[in-house]
Design a protein around this motif. Structure first.
Motif, PDB file in Angstrom:
ATOM      1  N   MET A   1       0.840  -1.192   0.000  1.00  0.00           N
ATOM      2  CA  MET A   1       0.000   0.000   0.000  1.00  0.00           C
ATOM      3  C   MET A   1       0.881   1.249   0.000  1.00  0.00           C
ATOM      4  N   ALA A   2       0.486   2.234  -0.786  1.00  0.00           N
ATOM      5  CA  ALA A   2       1.289   3.460  -0.899  1.00  0.00           C
ATOM      6  C   ALA A   2       1.326   4.210   0.423  1.00  0.00           C
ATOM      7  N   ALA A   3       2.498   4.722   0.760  1.00  0.00           N
ATOM      8  CA  ALA A   3       2.666   5.499   1.988  1.00  0.00           C
ATOM      9  C   ALA A   3       1.900   6.812   1.880  1.00  0.00           C
ATOM     10  N   LYS A   4       1.243   7.197   2.977  1.00  0.00           N
ATOM     11  CA  LYS A   4       0.556   8.481   3.057  1.00  0.00           C
ATOM     12  C   LYS A   4       1.460   9.444   3.821  1.00  0.00           C
ATOM     13  N   ILE A   5       1.858  10.505   3.150  1.00  0.00           N
ATOM     14  CA  ILE A   5       2.884  11.406   3.680  1.00  0.00           C
ATOM     15  C   ILE A   5       2.359  12.833   3.733  1.00  0.00           C
ATOM     16  N   LEU A   6       2.624  13.503   4.853  1.00  0.00           N
ATOM     17  CA  LEU A   6       2.350  14.935   4.976  1.00  0.00           C
ATOM     18  C   LEU A   6       3.681  15.678   4.972  1.00  0.00           C
ATOM     19  N   MET A   7       3.791  16.662   4.098  1.00  0.00           N
ATOM     20  CA  MET A   7       4.955  17.536   4.097  1.00  0.00           C
ATOM     21  C   MET A   7       4.526  18.901   4.627  1.00  0.00           C
ATOM     22  N   THR A   8       5.105  19.315   5.733  1.00  0.00           N
ATOM     23  CA  THR A   8       4.939  20.690   6.202  1.00  0.00           C
ATOM     24  C   THR A   8       6.261  21.393   5.925  1.00  0.00           C
ATOM     25  N   GLY A   9       6.224  22.404   5.056  1.00  0.00           N
ATOM     26  CA  GLY A   9       7.495  23.035   4.730  1.00  0.00           C
ATOM     27  C   GLY A   9       7.404  24.006   3.582  1.00  0.00           C
ATOM     28  N   SER A  10       8.529  24.199   2.934  1.00  0.00           N
ATOM     29  CA  SER A  10       8.689  25.296   1.984  1.00  0.00           C
ATOM     30  C   SER A  10       8.289  24.922   0.572  1.00  0.00           C
ATOM     31  N   ILE A  11       7.734  25.932  -0.113  1.00  0.00           N
ATOM     32  CA  ILE A  11       7.388  25.814  -1.525  1.00  0.00           C
ATOM     33  C   ILE A  11       7.860  27.114  -2.184  1.00  0.00           C
ATOM     34  N   MET A  12       8.699  26.996  -3.202  1.00  0.00           N
ATOM     35  CA  MET A  12       9.303  28.184  -3.812  1.00  0.00           C
ATOM     36  C   MET A  12       9.351  28.058  -5.318  1.00  0.00           C
ATOM     37  N   MET A  13       9.525  29.203  -5.969  1.00  0.00           N
ATOM     38  CA  MET A  13       9.815  29.225  -7.398  1.00  0.00           C
ATOM     39  C   MET A  13      11.324  29.356  -7.566  1.00  0.00           C
TER      40      MET A  13
ATOM     41  N   VAL B   1      12.159  10.336  -1.355  1.00  0.00           N
ATOM     42  CA  VAL B   1      12.046   8.932  -1.731  1.00  0.00           C
ATOM     43  C   VAL B   1      12.431   8.032  -0.563  1.00  0.00           C
ATOM     44  N   LEU B   2      13.418   8.451   0.224  1.00  0.00           N
ATOM     45  CA  LEU B   2      13.802   7.684   1.416  1.00  0.00           C
ATOM     46  C   LEU B   2      12.622   7.516   2.368  1.00  0.00           C
ATOM     47  N   VAL B   3      11.940   8.610   2.668  1.00  0.00           N
ATOM     48  CA  VAL B   3      10.810   8.556   3.607  1.00  0.00           C
ATOM     49  C   VAL B   3       9.698   7.693   3.041  1.00  0.00           C
ATOM     50  N   LYS B   4       9.378   7.863   1.771  1.00  0.00           N
ATOM     51  CA  LYS B   4       8.316   7.058   1.149  1.00  0.00           C
ATOM     52  C   LYS B   4       8.646   5.572   1.222  1.00  0.00           C
ATOM     53  N   GLN B   5       9.881   5.216   0.849  1.00  0.00           N
ATOM     54  CA  GLN B   5      10.273   3.801   0.870  1.00  0.00           C
ATOM     55  C   GLN B   5      10.306   3.237   2.287  1.00  0.00           C
ATOM     56  N   TYR B   6      10.858   4.017   3.223  1.00  0.00           N
ATOM     57  CA  TYR B   6      10.950   3.528   4.595  1.00  0.00           C
ATOM     58  C   TYR B   6       9.567   3.343   5.207  1.00  0.00           C
TER      59      TYR B   6
ATOM     60  N   ALA C   1       8.354  16.568  -1.438  1.00  0.00           N
ATOM     61  CA  ALA C   1       6.970  16.115  -1.612  1.00  0.00           C
ATOM     62  C   ALA C   1       6.747  15.585  -3.027  1.00  0.00           C
ATOM     63  N   VAL C   2       7.247  16.327  -4.024  1.00  0.00           N
ATOM     64  CA  VAL C   2       7.100  15.888  -5.407  1.00  0.00           C
ATOM     65  C   VAL C   2       7.858  14.585  -5.641  1.00  0.00           C
ATOM     66  N   ALA C   3       9.060  14.474  -5.085  1.00  0.00           N
ATOM     67  CA  ALA C   3       9.851  13.249  -5.237  1.00  0.00           C
ATOM     68  C   ALA C   3       9.107  12.045  -4.668  1.00  0.00           C
ATOM     69  N   ALA C   4       8.538  12.203  -3.472  1.00  0.00           N
ATOM     70  CA  ALA C   4       7.800  11.105  -2.838  1.00  0.00           C
ATOM     71  C   ALA C   4       6.564  10.741  -3.640  1.00  0.00           C
ATOM     72  N   CYS C   5       5.874  11.745  -4.167  1.00  0.00           N
ATOM     73  CA  CYS C   5       4.668  11.507  -4.955  1.00  0.00           C
ATOM     74  C   CYS C   5       4.993  10.777  -6.261  1.00  0.00           C
ATOM     75  N   LYS C   6       5.998  11.257  -6.983  1.00  0.00           N
ATOM     76  CA  LYS C   6       6.348  10.637  -8.256  1.00  0.00           C
ATOM     77  C   LYS C   6       6.895   9.229  -8.066  1.00  0.00           C
ATOM     78  N   ALA C   7       7.431   8.961  -6.866  1.00  0.00           N
ATOM     79  CA  ALA C   7       7.929   7.618  -6.558  1.00  0.00           C
ATOM     80  C   ALA C   7       6.816   6.685  -6.092  1.00  0.00           C
ATOM     81  N   GLY C   8       5.575   7.198  -6.034  1.00  0.00           N
ATOM     82  CA  GLY C   8       4.448   6.324  -5.720  1.00  0.00           C
ATOM     83  C   GLY C   8       3.740   6.590  -4.422  1.00  0.00           C
TER      84      GLY C   8
END
Length: 307
Positions: A1-13, A258-263, A46-53
């Motif tokens: 089952m895919a990991a459910k992850i919350l990212m609290t943090g920065s978003i920038m251009m 990706v580390l957090v998602k996999q772990y 967040a994007v890395a974890a999402c694209k990794a599944g």
């Protein structure tokens, strides 16, 4: 089952300036090109974890401006839950100016902007009625917001990860019981006064980091050397994959996400670090932060080709 992850943090251009080299003081230097891309340590992870599944939600603040609207659209298109992302009237969306040299080295200047307006109350809203497996944090939003997010996650028995960047002295003692504490080399030196460069210095630094945070694992991001893992009877370097780097921007953020998602899915920190290293190796071969982040299929193919 895919990991459910919350990212609290920065978003920038990100504004990426490509140039032969960094200008000397008072020198004007002609660049070769520029481009914009989604960035910010939190958003990149967040994007890395999402694209990794992973199933990823973000809690953060953007300015109600053209950059904020663009970033909101980017995250939505990727499939990230943005229901706890605020566009604040009168605030400027955070920005990173990235100077990228021909040899692949980069230098970043960061303006946090609206990220400073992410409050503990916003974190409460992100947790309300939701269940997550893991929380990802970085050091580009207010300390009290990070601490509050950590406390809520810790109470719920969630996996918690603090990516200790950008480099600064930080009160790790307020995050007692972290699952993963993950600085890079310069961030480690800022925290403990030791620059990790070999097994001896990695162990010395990791011992202090673990003692201060009482974390389960210290995962030092060591660039092209790989990652050093310390904790829970593990003390080893996990080598990375050798590739030709084009742009190292966000490689560490990619690794962390990706580390957090996999772990969260496997509970195997060494295997997760190996998988995350493959993702980071793919990312450095492409220009830009979020455009370079690989899908799960790309990571699996990369690893299979090297098995």
């Amino acid at each position: 089952m895919a990991a459910k992850i919350l990212m609290t943090g920065s978003i920038m251009m990100d504004l990426i300036l490509q140039m032969p080299r960094i200008p000397h003081p008072s020198e004007s230097l002609l660049g070769t090109s520029y481009s914009n891309a989604g960035g910010g340590k939190g958003s990149n992870s967040a994007v890395a974890a999402c694209k990794a599944g992973g199933e990823v939600s973000v809690c953060g603040t953007l300015g109600k401006d053209s950059n904020g609207e663009a970033l909101l659209g980017m995250l939505t298109d990727i499939g990230i839950d943005v229901s706890n992302l605020t566009l604040k009237e009168g605030a400027n969306t955070g920005m990173a100016v990235i100077m990228l040299e021909e040899d692949g080295m980069n230098r970043l200047a960061i303006y946090t902007g609206a990220n400073n307006d992410t409050t503990p109350e916003a974190v409460d809203a992100a947790f309300e009625g939701k269940e997550y497996d893991a929380l990802m944090m970085q050091l580009e939003i207010p300390l009290e917001t990070n601490v509050h997010a950590f406390e809520l996650a810790h109470e719920r028995g969630m996996i918690t990860c603090l990516d200790a960047g950008p480099a600064q002295d930080y009160p790790l003692e307020r995050f007692k019981g972290l699952t993963i504490l993950s600085p890079n080399e310069t961030e480690t030196e800022a925290l403990v006064g030791i620059l990790p460069k070999d097994d001896e210095t990695c162990i010395a630094a990791s011992k202090i980091l673990k003692e201060r945070s009482d974390c389960k694992y210290v995962v030092l991001k060591m660039g092209d050397k790989g990652s050093f893992i310390y904790g829970d009877d593990i003390c080893q370097m996990v080598p990375t994959f050798k590739v030709e780097a084009v742009d190292p921007t966000a490689a560490g953020d990619c690794f962390t996400g990706v580390l957090v998602k996999q772990y969260a899915e496997t509970k195997d920190i060494v295997a997760s670090a190996r998988y995350a290293s493959a993702a980071a190796a793919i990312s450095v071969q492409h220009l830009g932060a979020q455009p370079s982040l690989p899908t799960k299929e790309a990571i699996d193919e990369f690893i299979a080709a090297r098995s």
